[in-house]
Design an enzyme around this catalytic site. Structure first.
Site, PDB file in Angstrom:
ATOM      1  N   LYS A  22      44.659  38.387  40.325  1.00 46.63           N
ATOM      2  CA  LYS A  22      43.588  37.469  40.737  1.00 46.63           C
ATOM      3  C   LYS A  22      42.916  36.831  39.513  1.00 46.63           C
ATOM      4  O   LYS A  22      42.754  35.616  39.452  1.00 46.63           O
ATOM      5  CB  LYS A  22      42.533  38.256  41.539  1.00 46.63           C
ATOM      6  CG  LYS A  22      41.209  37.517  41.719  1.00 46.63           C
ATOM      7  CD  LYS A  22      40.212  38.314  42.525  1.00 46.63           C
ATOM      8  CE  LYS A  22      39.387  39.314  41.771  1.00 46.63           C
ATOM      9  NZ  LYS A  22      38.235  38.806  41.020  1.00 46.63           N
ATOM     10  N   ASN A  23      42.548  37.671  38.552  1.00 46.52           N
ATOM     11  CA  ASN A  23      41.739  37.155  37.443  1.00 46.52           C
ATOM     12  C   ASN A  23      42.549  36.335  36.444  1.00 46.52           C
ATOM     13  O   ASN A  23      41.987  35.769  35.504  1.00 46.52           O
ATOM     14  CB  ASN A  23      40.992  38.300  36.757  1.00 46.52           C
ATOM     15  CG  ASN A  23      39.885  38.836  37.657  1.00 46.52           C
ATOM     16  OD1 ASN A  23      39.542  38.201  38.671  1.00 46.52           O
ATOM     17  ND2 ASN A  23      39.333  39.985  37.324  1.00 46.52           N
ATOM     18  N   CYS A 116      24.673  38.802  41.256  1.00 47.59           N
ATOM     19  CA  CYS A 116      25.621  39.265  42.267  1.00 47.59           C
ATOM     20  C   CYS A 116      25.427  40.759  42.395  1.00 47.59           C
ATOM     21  O   CYS A 116      24.640  41.339  41.662  1.00 47.59           O
ATOM     22  CB  CYS A 116      27.049  38.912  41.882  1.00 47.59           C
ATOM     23  SG  CYS A 116      27.668  39.941  40.565  1.00 47.59           S
ATOM     24  N   ARG A 121      24.609  39.077  35.593  1.00 45.76           N
ATOM     25  CA  ARG A 121      25.734  38.261  35.132  1.00 45.76           C
ATOM     26  C   ARG A 121      25.350  36.829  34.735  1.00 45.76           C
ATOM     27  O   ARG A 121      25.753  35.857  35.383  1.00 45.76           O
ATOM     28  CB  ARG A 121      26.838  38.250  36.199  1.00 45.76           C
ATOM     29  CG  ARG A 121      27.390  39.630  36.453  1.00 45.76           C
ATOM     30  CD  ARG A 121      28.420  39.647  37.521  1.00 45.76           C
ATOM     31  NE  ARG A 121      29.745  39.269  37.059  1.00 45.76           N
ATOM     32  CZ  ARG A 121      30.798  39.194  37.845  1.00 45.76           C
ATOM     33  NH1 ARG A 121      30.676  39.449  39.128  1.00 45.76           N
ATOM     34  NH2 ARG A 121      31.970  38.866  37.369  1.00 45.76           N
ATOM     35  N   ASP A 304      36.649  47.300  36.070  1.00 50.30           N
ATOM     36  CA  ASP A 304      37.202  47.046  37.410  1.00 50.30           C
ATOM     37  C   ASP A 304      37.969  48.241  37.969  1.00 50.30           C
ATOM     38  O   ASP A 304      38.431  48.195  39.116  1.00 50.30           O
ATOM     39  CB  ASP A 304      38.116  45.808  37.380  1.00 50.30           C
ATOM     40  CG  ASP A 304      37.328  44.526  37.183  1.00 50.30           C
ATOM     41  OD1 ASP A 304      36.098  44.550  37.372  1.00 50.30           O
ATOM     42  OD2 ASP A 304      37.942  43.502  36.832  1.00 50.30           O
ATOM     43  N   ARG A 396      38.859  39.726  49.103  1.00 50.10           N
ATOM     44  CA  ARG A 396      38.649  38.765  48.012  1.00 50.10           C
ATOM     45  C   ARG A 396      39.618  39.043  46.874  1.00 50.10           C
ATOM     46  O   ARG A 396      39.976  38.136  46.140  1.00 50.10           O
ATOM     47  CB  ARG A 396      37.217  38.882  47.483  1.00 50.10           C
ATOM     48  CG  ARG A 396      36.172  38.344  48.425  1.00 50.10           C
ATOM     49  CD  ARG A 396      34.840  38.291  47.736  1.00 50.10           C
ATOM     50  NE  ARG A 396      35.025  37.735  46.402  1.00 50.10           N
ATOM     51  CZ  ARG A 396      34.220  37.952  45.383  1.00 50.10           C
ATOM     52  NH1 ARG A 396      33.156  38.705  45.527  1.00 50.10           N
ATOM     53  NH2 ARG A 396      34.452  37.410  44.209  1.00 50.10           N
TER      54      ARG A 396
HETATM   55  N1  EPU Z   1      27.471  38.240  30.020  1.00 45.84           N
HETATM   56  C1  EPU Z   1      26.335  37.683  29.480  1.00 45.84           C
HETATM   57  N2  EPU Z   1      26.307  36.333  29.242  1.00 45.84           N
HETATM   58  C2  EPU Z   1      27.360  35.531  29.522  1.00 45.84           C
HETATM   59  C3  EPU Z   1      28.520  36.103  30.093  1.00 45.84           C
HETATM   60  C4  EPU Z   1      28.551  37.466  30.322  1.00 45.84           C
HETATM   61  O1  EPU Z   1      25.362  38.387  29.204  1.00 45.84           O
HETATM   62  O2  EPU Z   1      27.264  34.312  29.283  1.00 45.84           O
HETATM   63  C5  EPU Z   1      27.537  39.697  30.280  1.00 45.84           C
HETATM   64  C6  EPU Z   1      27.713  40.046  31.750  1.00 45.84           C
HETATM   65  O3  EPU Z   1      26.492  40.048  32.443  1.00 45.84           O
HETATM   66  C7  EPU Z   1      28.367  41.415  31.665  1.00 45.84           C
HETATM   67  C8  EPU Z   1      29.240  41.299  30.399  1.00 45.84           C
HETATM   68  O4  EPU Z   1      28.690  40.196  29.669  1.00 45.84           O
HETATM   69  O5  EPU Z   1      27.378  42.376  31.465  1.00 45.84           O
HETATM   70  C9  EPU Z   1      30.715  41.040  30.658  1.00 45.84           C
HETATM   71  O6  EPU Z   1      30.879  40.037  31.630  1.00 45.84           O
HETATM   72  P1  EPU Z   1      32.077  39.007  31.647  1.00 45.84           P
HETATM   73  O7  EPU Z   1      31.518  37.653  31.412  1.00 45.84           O
HETATM   74  O8  EPU Z   1      33.170  39.466  30.754  1.00 45.84           O
HETATM   75  O9  EPU Z   1      32.536  39.098  33.158  1.00 45.84           O
HETATM   76  P2  EPU Z   1      33.083  37.901  33.998  1.00 45.84           P
HETATM   77  O10 EPU Z   1      33.837  37.001  33.115  1.00 45.84           O
HETATM   78  O11 EPU Z   1      31.996  37.327  34.821  1.00 45.84           O
HETATM   79  C10 EPU Z   1      35.394  38.983  34.567  1.00 45.84           C
HETATM   80  C11 EPU Z   1      36.145  39.358  35.802  1.00 45.84           C
HETATM   81  C12 EPU Z   1      35.460  40.552  36.460  1.00 45.84           C
HETATM   82  C13 EPU Z   1      35.441  41.707  35.463  1.00 45.84           C
HETATM   83  C14 EPU Z   1      34.757  41.271  34.165  1.00 45.84           C
HETATM   84  C15 EPU Z   1      34.796  42.327  33.071  1.00 45.84           C
HETATM   85  C16 EPU Z   1      37.108  37.271  36.503  1.00 45.84           C
HETATM   86  C17 EPU Z   1      37.145  36.175  37.500  1.00 45.84           C
HETATM   87  N3  EPU Z   1      36.191  38.229  36.699  1.00 45.84           N
HETATM   88  O12 EPU Z   1      34.079  38.647  34.983  1.00 45.84           O
HETATM   89  O13 EPU Z   1      36.224  40.910  37.596  1.00 45.84           O
HETATM   90  O14 EPU Z   1      34.763  42.805  36.006  1.00 45.84           O
HETATM   91  O15 EPU Z   1      35.387  40.074  33.650  1.00 45.84           O
HETATM   92  O16 EPU Z   1      36.086  42.679  32.762  1.00 45.84           O
HETATM   93  O17 EPU Z   1      37.902  37.301  35.589  1.00 45.84           O
HETATM   94  C18 EPU Z   1      36.633  41.873  39.697  1.00 45.84           C
HETATM   95  O18 EPU Z   1      37.780  41.413  39.634  1.00 45.84           O
HETATM   96  O19 EPU Z   1      36.275  42.705  40.578  1.00 45.84           O
HETATM   97  C19 EPU Z   1      35.639  41.440  38.719  1.00 45.84           C
HETATM   98  C20 EPU Z   1      34.333  41.594  38.901  1.00 45.84           C
END
Ligand code: EPU
Length: 424
Positions: A22-23, A116, A121, A304, A396
């Site tokens: 998915k990701n 969320c 996030r 995850d 999802r």
């Molecule tokens: N964060 C910030 N500022 C930002 C971006 C992130 O503070 O601008 C923080 C977040 O709040 C979190 C940490 O950094 O505490 C890491 O978040 P990240 O941005 O890496 O997560 P994401 O990109 O929103 C993706 C996956 C998630 C997975 C995370 C961590 C996708 C679509 N989603 O989310 O997948 O948990 O990376 O590996 O790629 C899932 O599949 O169930 C899922 C939640």
């Protein structure tokens, strides 16, 4: 609305194939915005989040057709630049259209994803990076508005190695004028695949899989043809299902090199994992030994997989400590697992899990995608009939998980939720 019913206690055995990630699929689909033309992606999982992404692309003017894992996208020049709230609120990953829209068209209006279930996030790193590339970014009426003439290369050091943030900035920078250096980036396999596919489209990205990327901007790209990598989280979930039921399962279509942290922990708990016929065979015969885990960005233990691993540790012969370091609120499965007889105490970002001999069935409520998976795993071993509600979370991110588990011998089925009884 549907629920999942599981009669626990069946040992799983047989062979099961993992779907596409998915990701990885989501950022790749969004990358089609970067160049008009005909794109083909294979091994795309049929998931609600994928359908939502195709819907969003449709709003932007990219037509799509999905058939048996093959997605054809066909786009002209885009004329709508807005990701509306109604789509973004159902899927945070909608924010992934921001980078390609600004990179290619110099314009985007994307609803702020907001909080969320698993935490606040924020997307500040995405926005800071775009500003460094020369975009003007404003927040108004719940929307991110970004404009730019043509982005220009810059050096950006991320505060956090954010996955979608790295993906957004990479897709923004590929068409920028000059060279972009991105430091402290995410190294997840999905980020690496995006870089590889962008390179196959004509981009010049170096360093994928390390903590720094060097992106030399190009003037144009060609459409993509790619195959989505296997879903390491689905693979891990299926492997834990085998381990928890003390089964013997061959999980095929996996990339073991993407799963080293989990494989190491499975070895520590006493589960036998061996490479066989291009897959991973999982055999377990005893109660697992307790081990501590701490979630970290890749190549650390993935957040995850935290909820699912906690379900395994709930049955361990001793006490384990599970520390969540990525998201501040990713323990919502704890109260539901406790309703099934698990002994877990949360102390800030740590959960102390005292293993029990067995779990007992209960009606439980899924709160997010991976929490739902952990409840399904618990249901597979619990005594009696477990009822998992709100399974739309599961749909999802898992392609027919119930069907795959049934094929391995689980007694699991879907049923319609009956409407709530009114109390007179
Ligand atoms: N964060 C910030 N500022 C930002 C971006 C992130 O503070 O601008 C923080 C977040 O709040 C979190 C940490 O950094 O505490 C890491 O978040 P990240 O941005 O890496 O997560 P994401 O990109 O929103 C993706 C996956 C998630 C997975 C995370 C961590 C996708 C679509 N989603 O989310 O997948 O948990 O990376 O590996 O790629 C899932 O599949 O169930 C899922 C939640």
């Amino acid at each position: 609305m549907q629920k999942i019913l599981i009669d626990g206690g069946r040992r799983l055995s047989g062979e099961v194939k993992v779907s596409g990630a998915k990701n990885s699929a989501l950022p790749l689909l969004m990358a089609s915005i970067l160049v008009p033309g005909e794109h083909v992606l294979r091994n795309v999982p049929d998931l609600v989040d994928v359908r939502t992404t195709l819907k969003l692309l449709g709003v932007l003017g990219v037509d799509s057709e999905m058939k048996r894992g093959r997605v054809r996208l066909s786009s002209q020049e885009i004329s709508c630049f807005e990701a509306p709230y109604d789509l973004v609120r159902t899927m945070r990953a909608s924010v992934l259209c921001l980078g390609p829209l600004v990179g290619r068209y110099g314009r985007a209006r994307v609803s702020l994803p907001g909080g969320c279930a698993i935490g606040a996030r924020p997307v500040d790193q995405h926005l800071k990076g775009l500003e460094r590339l020369g975009a003007k970014v404003t927040l108004a009426n719940g929307y991110i508005e970004a404009t730019a003439r043509r982005l220009r290369g810059a050096t950006i050091v991320l505060d956090i190695p954010t996955v979608t943030g790295t993906e957004n900035l990479m897709t923004a920078a590929v068409l920028a004028r000059g060279t972009t250096i991105l430091r402290n980036v995410a190294r997840e396999p999905e980020v690496v695949q995006l870089a590889e596919v962008l390179n196959s489209m004509g981009a010049r990205i170096q360093g994928a899989g390390t903590e720094a990327l060097e992106i030399e901007g190009v003037d144009d790209l060609k459409p993509m043809a790619c195959r989505v990598i296997p879903d390491r989280i689905e693979a891990g979930t299926l492997m834990l299902a085998a381990a928890m039921t003390r089964g013997d399962v061959l999980v095929t279509g996996v990339s073991p090199q993407h799963m080293s942290a989990l494989l190491g922990k499975l070895k520590d708990v006493g589960v036998q994992v061996s490479e066989q016929d291009g897959g991973l065979r999982v055999v377990a015969s005893d109660r697992p030994r307790p081990v501590d885990i701490e979630t970290h960005p890749h190549p650390g233990f993935p957040t995850d997989m935290q909820a699912q691993f906690m379900a395994l540790m709930a049955l361990a012969e001793g006490t384990s400590v599970i520390s969540e370091r990525i998201f501040e609120n990713r323990f919502m499965h704890v109260s539901e697992l406790k309703r099934m007889g698990a002994r877990i105490k949360v102390d800030g970002g740590r959960a102390i899990v005292r293993g029990v001999r067995g779990l007992s069935a209960a009606p439980v409520m899924a709160t997010d995608l991976r929490a739902s998976a952990s409840l399904v795993l618990a249901g597979l071993v619990a005594k009696g009939r477990t009822e998992v509600r709100r399974v739309y979370h599961l749909d999802r991110g898992y392609e027919r998980l119930d069907k795959k588990l049934r094929k391995l011998g689980a007694r699991i089925r879907r049923a319609k939720m009956s409407p709530p009884r009114t109390i007179k």
